[in-house]
Design an enzyme around this catalytic site. Sequence first.
Site, short mmCIF file in Angstrom:
data_model
loop_
_atom_site.label_atom_id
_atom_site.label_comp_id
_atom_site.label_asym_id
_atom_site.label_seq_id
_atom_site.Cartn_x
_atom_site.Cartn_y
_atom_site.Cartn_z
N LYS A 124 0.88 -1.15 0.08
CA LYS A 124 -0.11 0.20 0.14
C LYS A 124 1.09 1.34 0.05
O LYS A 124 1.91 1.26 0.39
CB LYS A 124 -0.94 0.00 1.27
CG LYS A 124 -2.10 0.77 1.12
CD LYS A 124 -3.19 0.12 0.43
CE LYS A 124 -4.47 0.94 0.30
NZ LYS A 124 -5.26 0.15 -0.14
N GLY A 163 -5.57 2.49 -7.46
CA GLY A 163 -6.25 3.51 -6.57
C GLY A 163 -6.85 3.22 -5.17
O GLY A 163 -6.62 1.81 -4.70
N ASP A 164 -6.95 4.22 -4.57
CA ASP A 164 -7.69 3.92 -3.13
C ASP A 164 -8.34 5.35 -2.80
O ASP A 164 -8.64 6.15 -3.73
CB ASP A 164 -6.65 3.66 -2.07
CG ASP A 164 -7.44 3.20 -0.67
OD1 ASP A 164 -7.84 2.07 -0.63
OD2 ASP A 164 -7.30 4.00 0.14
P1 NDP Z 1 -13.09 7.59 -2.86
O1 NDP Z 1 -11.92 8.70 -2.51
O2 NDP Z 1 -13.41 7.46 -4.25
O3 NDP Z 1 -14.15 8.02 -1.98
C1 NDP Z 1 -14.10 8.33 -0.63
C2 NDP Z 1 -15.28 8.43 0.09
O4 NDP Z 1 -15.42 8.22 1.61
C3 NDP Z 1 -15.45 9.88 -0.24
O5 NDP Z 1 -17.12 10.20 -0.08
C4 NDP Z 1 -15.04 10.69 1.10
O6 NDP Z 1 -15.80 11.97 1.36
C5 NDP Z 1 -15.26 9.59 2.06
N1 NDP Z 1 -14.47 9.79 3.12
C6 NDP Z 1 -13.03 9.70 2.98
N2 NDP Z 1 -12.39 9.77 4.07
C7 NDP Z 1 -13.35 10.12 4.97
C8 NDP Z 1 -13.28 10.27 6.43
N3 NDP Z 1 -12.12 10.43 7.05
N4 NDP Z 1 -14.43 10.40 7.11
C9 NDP Z 1 -15.53 10.45 6.31
N5 NDP Z 1 -15.66 10.15 5.10
C10 NDP Z 1 -14.48 9.73 4.48
O7 NDP Z 1 -12.53 6.33 -2.37
P2 NDP Z 1 -12.92 4.82 -2.45
O8 NDP Z 1 -14.36 4.93 -2.75
O9 NDP Z 1 -12.09 4.13 -3.60
O10 NDP Z 1 -12.58 4.29 -1.05
C11 NDP Z 1 -13.52 4.22 0.08
C12 NDP Z 1 -13.28 2.97 0.86
O11 NDP Z 1 -13.14 1.88 0.23
C13 NDP Z 1 -11.66 3.18 1.54
O12 NDP Z 1 -11.76 2.45 2.85
C14 NDP Z 1 -10.79 2.20 0.68
O13 NDP Z 1 -9.70 1.94 1.36
C15 NDP Z 1 -11.75 1.16 0.38
N6 NDP Z 1 -11.42 0.35 -0.78
C16 NDP Z 1 -11.28 0.72 -2.12
C17 NDP Z 1 -11.01 0.17 -3.04
C18 NDP Z 1 -11.06 0.52 -4.56
O14 NDP Z 1 -10.93 -0.18 -5.59
N7 NDP Z 1 -11.06 2.09 -4.88
C19 NDP Z 1 -10.78 -1.33 -3.09
C20 NDP Z 1 -10.95 -1.92 -1.83
C21 NDP Z 1 -11.23 -1.04 -0.62
P3 NDP Z 1 -14.60 13.36 0.89
O15 NDP Z 1 -15.24 13.35 -0.66
O16 NDP Z 1 -15.61 14.22 1.94
O17 NDP Z 1 -13.47 13.10 1.34
O1 2IT Z 2 -7.89 -1.73 -0.58
C1 2IT Z 2 -7.97 -2.31 -1.93
O2 2IT Z 2 -8.16 -3.25 -1.85
C2 2IT Z 2 -7.86 -1.18 -2.94
N1 2IT Z 2 -7.84 -0.20 -2.76
C3 2IT Z 2 -7.59 -1.79 -4.37
C4 2IT Z 2 -6.08 -2.11 -4.51
C5 2IT Z 2 -5.64 -2.71 -5.96
O3 2IT Z 2 -4.54 -2.87 -6.20
O4 2IT Z 2 -6.66 -2.77 -7.00
#
Ligand code: NDP
Ligand code: 2IT
Length: 444
Positions: A124, A163-164
Site C-alpha cells: 500500500k 487507486g484508493d
Molecule cells: P474515494 O476517494 O472515491 O471516496 C471516498 C469516500 O469516502 C468519499 O465520499 C469521502 O468523502 C469519504 N471519506 C474519505 N475519508 C473520510 C473520512 N475520514 N471521514 C468520512 N468520510 C470520508 O475512495 P474509494 O471509494 O475508492 O474508497 C472508499 C473505501 O473503500 C476506502 O476505505 C478504501 O480503502 C476502500 N477500498 C477501495 C477500493 C478501490 O478499488 N477503490 C478497493 C477496496 C477497498 P470526501 O469526499 O468528503 O473526502
Molecule cells: O484496498 C484495496 O483493495 C484497494 N484499494 C484496491 C487495490 C488494488 O490494487 O486494486
Amino acid sequence: MEVKKVLSDLKRRFPNEPEYHQAVEEVLTTIEEEYNKHPEFDRYNLIERLCIPDRIFSFRVTWVDDKGQVQTNTGYRIQHNNAIGPYKGGIRFHSSVNQSILKFLAFEQTFKNSLTTLPMGGGKGGADFTPRGKSDMEVMRFCQAFVTELWRHIGPETDVPAGDIGVGGREVGYMFGMYKKLAREHTGTFTGKGLEFGGSLIRPEATGYGNVYFLLEMLKTKNIDIKGKVVAISGSGNVAQYTAEKLISLGAKVITMSDSNGYIYDPDGIDAEKLAYIFELKNVQRGRIKEYAEKYGCKYVEGARPWNEKCDIAMPSATQNEIDGDDARALLKNGCFAVSEGANMPSTPEAIAEFLNAKILYAPGKAANAGGVSVSGLEMTQNSIKLGWSKEEVDEKLKNIMKDIHNQCIRYGKQEDGYVNYVKGANVAGFMKVAKAMMAQGIL
Ligand code: NDP
Ligand code: 2IT
C-alpha cells in the site's frame, strides 16, 4: 504464539501506530488457534515476519501549486509481503495519511490478496495530500512529483499500485504517464488505468459490484432476497457509487450516502436517475453530497454518519473506524441483519464484537471488498497477455472470485452452531496460503 506477547512486542517496537496495532490484533486473535496447530510456524518465527512489512519507503514530494508556491508532502510505499506474488495494493491520497494507516492497509491487503485466488502479494502507498479542492494541474504536478520518487521501487513483476481514497482514474493516469516516461516501458505497472492504455473493463465497478456479489452469497445462506431490502451506504466515492448502482439494479432501496461533511437520507430511495446525478456531482463537478439534499429536497445531516437510520443492510464504503460500538448498537436495534464492508476496517473492534455477538451476517472488508483488487489482478493478466477481455467475461470472473472467497470464509469460519464467523474465516483462509508459501521459501 502468544498473541498478547506478540502484540505488546509490536507495540513497543512500533509505537504510535494505533491503526496498525488494531488490524494486527484482529487478525492474530482469530488465527491463533490454527497457527498453534503448526509448531513449525513458530520455529520459523512466521508471525513477526508476517506482521512486519518487508520494507517501507518514505520520501518528500515537492511540487509547485497554482500560485507558484513550493509545497511539500510526505509520500510512502509499504511493501508488506510478496510470498504469493508481486506486491499489490492501492495508493491513498488524503490529508490523514500516515505510516500507521498505510501499514494497516498493507497488512490487510496481504490477507485480502491471498483470498482472491490470484498471485498477488500485499502493499500500500500514498501521501498526506488531498486532491479535493486542488486544480487539475495541481493534481497532475503532484502525481508526477510523487512518481519521480516511487517509480524506482515498482514494476510489473515487482510492485503494482492502483487507486484508493483520493486516487481514481485521473490520478492513476497521471502517475502511469510519469512512470512510463521514467521507466521507458509501457507495462502493467499500475492498475485502474484508462481503457485506452491497458485498463480493464469493470475495474472501476469492481469493488462495489464485488461487495454486492459477496452480500448476495451471504443472503443466499439464509434464503433472503435482496429485492426491496433497505440499505444504508456511507461514502459517495468510487466504492459507494458502484455499490449503489448494483443494489439499485437488483431492486434494493438505497437510503443514505455520505462524505466527510455529513450524510443524506432519502426515504424514497436513490433511484438510477438520482444516482446518475451523484456520479456527475462527485466525479465531474467534484461537489459535496449536501447538494443532493438541496436538489431533491431530502434530509441532510451535517457532521454525522448514517448508522442511526433504520436499515436492513449496512455497507460502509468511506473509511476506517467509521462504525463504532454505539453505531453498531444503533444498527442492531433498528433491525439491521447484514453488514458488508466496502471500506477497509470501517468497524472498530467494539463494533465487530457487537455484530458477532448478535450473530448477524457480517463480512469484513478483506473478504467483501476484495473484488477491486481481484479485477486489478485480472488487469495484470490482460496486460501480460496483451489482450483485453469483454465486460461480461470480467464480470463473470469477478462473480466467481467473490463466490470462492465466500466459500473459503465458510470453510474456516463455520461454527458448530452453524453461524459463520466471516472474520475468522477470512483471516484464517488468507493467512494459511501466505504461511504455506513463506514456509516453502525459507527464512527470508
Ligand atoms: P474515494 O476517494 O472515491 O471516496 C471516498 C469516500 O469516502 C468519499 O465520499 C469521502 O468523502 C469519504 N471519506 C474519505 N475519508 C473520510 C473520512 N475520514 N471521514 C468520512 N468520510 C470520508 O475512495 P474509494 O471509494 O475508492 O474508497 C472508499 C473505501 O473503500 C476506502 O476505505 C478504501 O480503502 C476502500 N477500498 C477501495 C477500493 C478501490 O478499488 N477503490 C478497493 C477496496 C477497498 P470526501 O469526499 O468528503 O473526502
Ligand atoms: O484496498 C484495496 O483493495 C484497494 N484499494 C484496491 C487495490 C488494488 O490494487 O486494486
